[in-house]
Design a protein around this motif. Sequence first.
Motif, PDB file in Angstrom:
ATOM      1  N   ILE A 198       1.005  -1.212   0.047  1.00  9.83           N
ATOM      2  CA  ILE A 198      -0.046  -0.166   0.013  1.00  9.83           C
ATOM      3  C   ILE A 198       0.867   1.471   0.050  1.00  9.83           C
ATOM      4  O   ILE A 198       1.870   1.371   0.903  1.00  9.83           O
ATOM      5  N   SER A 199       0.656   2.233  -1.004  1.00 11.62           N
ATOM      6  CA  SER A 199       1.493   3.260  -1.163  1.00 11.62           C
ATOM      7  C   SER A 199       0.781   4.616  -1.176  1.00 11.62           C
ATOM      8  O   SER A 199      -0.557   4.496  -1.745  1.00 11.62           O
ATOM      9  N   ASN A 200       0.969   5.659  -0.691  1.00 16.94           N
ATOM     10  CA  ASN A 200       0.201   6.900  -0.880  1.00 16.94           C
ATOM     11  C   ASN A 200       0.765   7.752  -2.040  1.00 16.94           C
ATOM     12  O   ASN A 200       1.849   7.685  -2.722  1.00 16.94           O
ATOM     13  N   GLN A 201      -0.284   8.408  -2.475  1.00 18.89           N
ATOM     14  CA  GLN A 201      -0.362   9.084  -3.751  1.00 18.89           C
ATOM     15  C   GLN A 201      -0.722  10.807  -3.279  1.00 18.89           C
ATOM     16  O   GLN A 201      -0.058  11.432  -3.895  1.00 18.89           O
ATOM     17  N   PHE A 202      -1.882  11.020  -2.918  1.00 17.86           N
ATOM     18  CA  PHE A 202      -2.215  12.495  -2.156  1.00 17.86           C
ATOM     19  C   PHE A 202      -2.675  12.238  -0.752  1.00 17.86           C
ATOM     20  O   PHE A 202      -2.796  11.240  -0.307  1.00 17.86           O
ATOM     21  N   LYS A 203      -2.898  13.319  -0.220  1.00 19.26           N
ATOM     22  CA  LYS A 203      -3.284  13.233   0.967  1.00 19.26           C
ATOM     23  C   LYS A 203      -4.778  12.440   1.166  1.00 19.26           C
ATOM     24  O   LYS A 203      -5.945  12.706   0.376  1.00 19.26           O
ATOM     25  N   ASP A 204      -4.880  11.523   2.026  1.00 20.54           N
ATOM     26  CA  ASP A 204      -5.810  10.405   1.994  1.00 20.54           C
ATOM     27  C   ASP A 204      -6.358   9.725   0.769  1.00 20.54           C
ATOM     28  O   ASP A 204      -7.305   9.222   0.523  1.00 20.54           O
ATOM     29  N   VAL A 205      -5.352   9.691   0.014  1.00 20.75           N
ATOM     30  CA  VAL A 205      -5.542   8.791  -1.470  1.00 20.75           C
ATOM     31  C   VAL A 205      -4.321   7.823  -1.362  1.00 20.75           C
ATOM     32  O   VAL A 205      -3.361   8.358  -1.422  1.00 20.75           O
ATOM     33  N   TRP A 206      -4.803   6.549  -1.568  1.00 21.76           N
ATOM     34  CA  TRP A 206      -3.741   5.429  -1.390  1.00 21.76           C
ATOM     35  C   TRP A 206      -3.974   4.478  -2.536  1.00 21.76           C
ATOM     36  O   TRP A 206      -5.186   4.450  -3.309  1.00 21.76           O
ATOM     37  N   CYS A 207      -2.862   3.585  -2.852  1.00 21.37           N
ATOM     38  CA  CYS A 207      -2.964   2.702  -3.964  1.00 21.37           C
ATOM     39  C   CYS A 207      -2.650   1.424  -3.257  1.00 21.37           C
ATOM     40  O   CYS A 207      -1.562   1.184  -2.472  1.00 21.37           O
ATOM     41  N   ALA A 208      -3.450   0.338  -3.624  1.00 18.23           N
ATOM     42  CA  ALA A 208      -2.929  -0.898  -2.983  1.00 18.23           C
ATOM     43  C   ALA A 208      -3.067  -2.025  -3.847  1.00 18.23           C
ATOM     44  O   ALA A 208      -3.706  -2.354  -4.731  1.00 18.23           O
ATOM     45  N   SER A 209      -1.854  -3.116  -3.649  1.00 13.89           N
ATOM     46  CA  SER A 209      -1.730  -4.090  -4.725  1.00 13.89           C
ATOM     47  C   SER A 209      -1.950  -5.443  -3.721  1.00 13.89           C
ATOM     48  O   SER A 209      -0.742  -6.306  -3.542  1.00 13.89           O
ATOM     49  N   PRO A 210      -3.147  -5.805  -3.501  1.00 18.32           N
ATOM     50  CA  PRO A 210      -3.409  -7.109  -2.705  1.00 18.32           C
ATOM     51  C   PRO A 210      -2.850  -8.397  -3.160  1.00 18.32           C
ATOM     52  O   PRO A 210      -2.901  -9.399  -2.448  1.00 18.32           O
TER      53      PRO A 210
END
Length: 443
Positions: A198-210
């Motif tokens: 899980i990595s951060n992109q913007f404030k309170d916006v994340w990307c996850a690769s489960p």
Amino acid sequence: MIREYLEENVYEAFQKRIKFIFEEFDNIFVSFSGGKDSGLLLNMTMDFQKKYYPEKKIGVFHQDFEAQYTVTTEYIERTFERIKDEVEPYWVCLPMATRTALSNYEMYWYPWDDKKEDCWVRPMPKKDYVINLEHNPMTTYRYRMHQEDLAKQFGRWYRMSHGNKKTVCLLGMRADESLQRYSGFLNIKYGYKGQCWISNQFKDVWCASPMYDWTSQDVWHANDLFDYDYNELYNLYHKAGLKISQMRVASPFNDYSKDALNLYRVIDPEIWAKLVGRVRGANFGCIYGKTKAMGFRNITLPEGHTWKSYTMFLLDTLPPRIRNNYAKKFNTSIQFWHQTGGGLDEETIHELEEHGYKIKRNGVSNYTASKKSRVIFLEQIPDDTDDIKSSKDIPSWKRMCGCILKNDHICRSMGFGLSREQKRNIEYIKEKYQSIEEMEYGI
């Protein structure tokens, strides 16, 4: 990263991760490309949501690149129609700058370019959930923005349009697809609560690769086990004799897919005929994509040239914008190898010394896991290093020349990634629009 062997399979690990996602994030949407990985991710996520969170709708985001196989379009439409009442569907067909590796004269082409509607590869999808210039609620979109930025800004808009609450985009990325992705998952510095996927992109916006630790075999086993629908393009690829690693659902014009351009002519001739007229260099790339003409095999030096002079000659034939892009990267590389140095194995260092190259050690490289010695070149960059057999990661004018011949605008083969200048100078944009964003959205 220490390798741990757990007594659970990848499906059980996925179930734990997706449970973590639903517990931690208010807004969840799946990035669905039409490929096997994102398709499986979408199906498994929906199964989990229906069973444990039936009251919570997820979003489904599809970024349409216009040029694709007919069976891919059919699969995407079939999927959206099946799930449209159970999810929030977003099928995005907006003009965006997309990299092309087929032409020395164009770094980008623009899917769904409103100025070239007469030569679109296929008609605009006609669905209520399609987002295009005539129906675009996405306030963070900028005309002809880069494809990567469009995907990121969709996540930001999704957060703003869903109460500015914590948002996550689910991706079907897997570590075994490439060393670049594998190394990305190793870096847990910016992970969400210590989770490397899980990595951060913007404030309170994340990307996850489960599904990051799944293999291709795992993906196909799950599709068969749960009887999920999938893109029939993979069946055609299999019949065409492609290896699993060669089966990609991506823009046919980028540097990963250009080698398979010829398959369009065989598998989908109607689409192929339109591709030729859509992007400059498509037919040339199909014919010569695996030949010396595009730097695929060992290139030969024209008589009377050194690799340096040949590189300079090729640069002079290019449009100023493309020429300057290459020149900047070449100069950066030359300066790096003269002042900082790259990490090389001891075998390569000894081989360079035995062949008379004037080099010097310059500490250790923090970019290599084994802390290899950094090596700088004391004299001019070599014209070629064909006499060095232990490594290809050595600077030379031949290596630079190969980037031009392969239309490798990013210079990946020299170790470069995307520059932010190519992404429209993100720092400048942040500074320019930060105050506006704070005033308008109160963030």
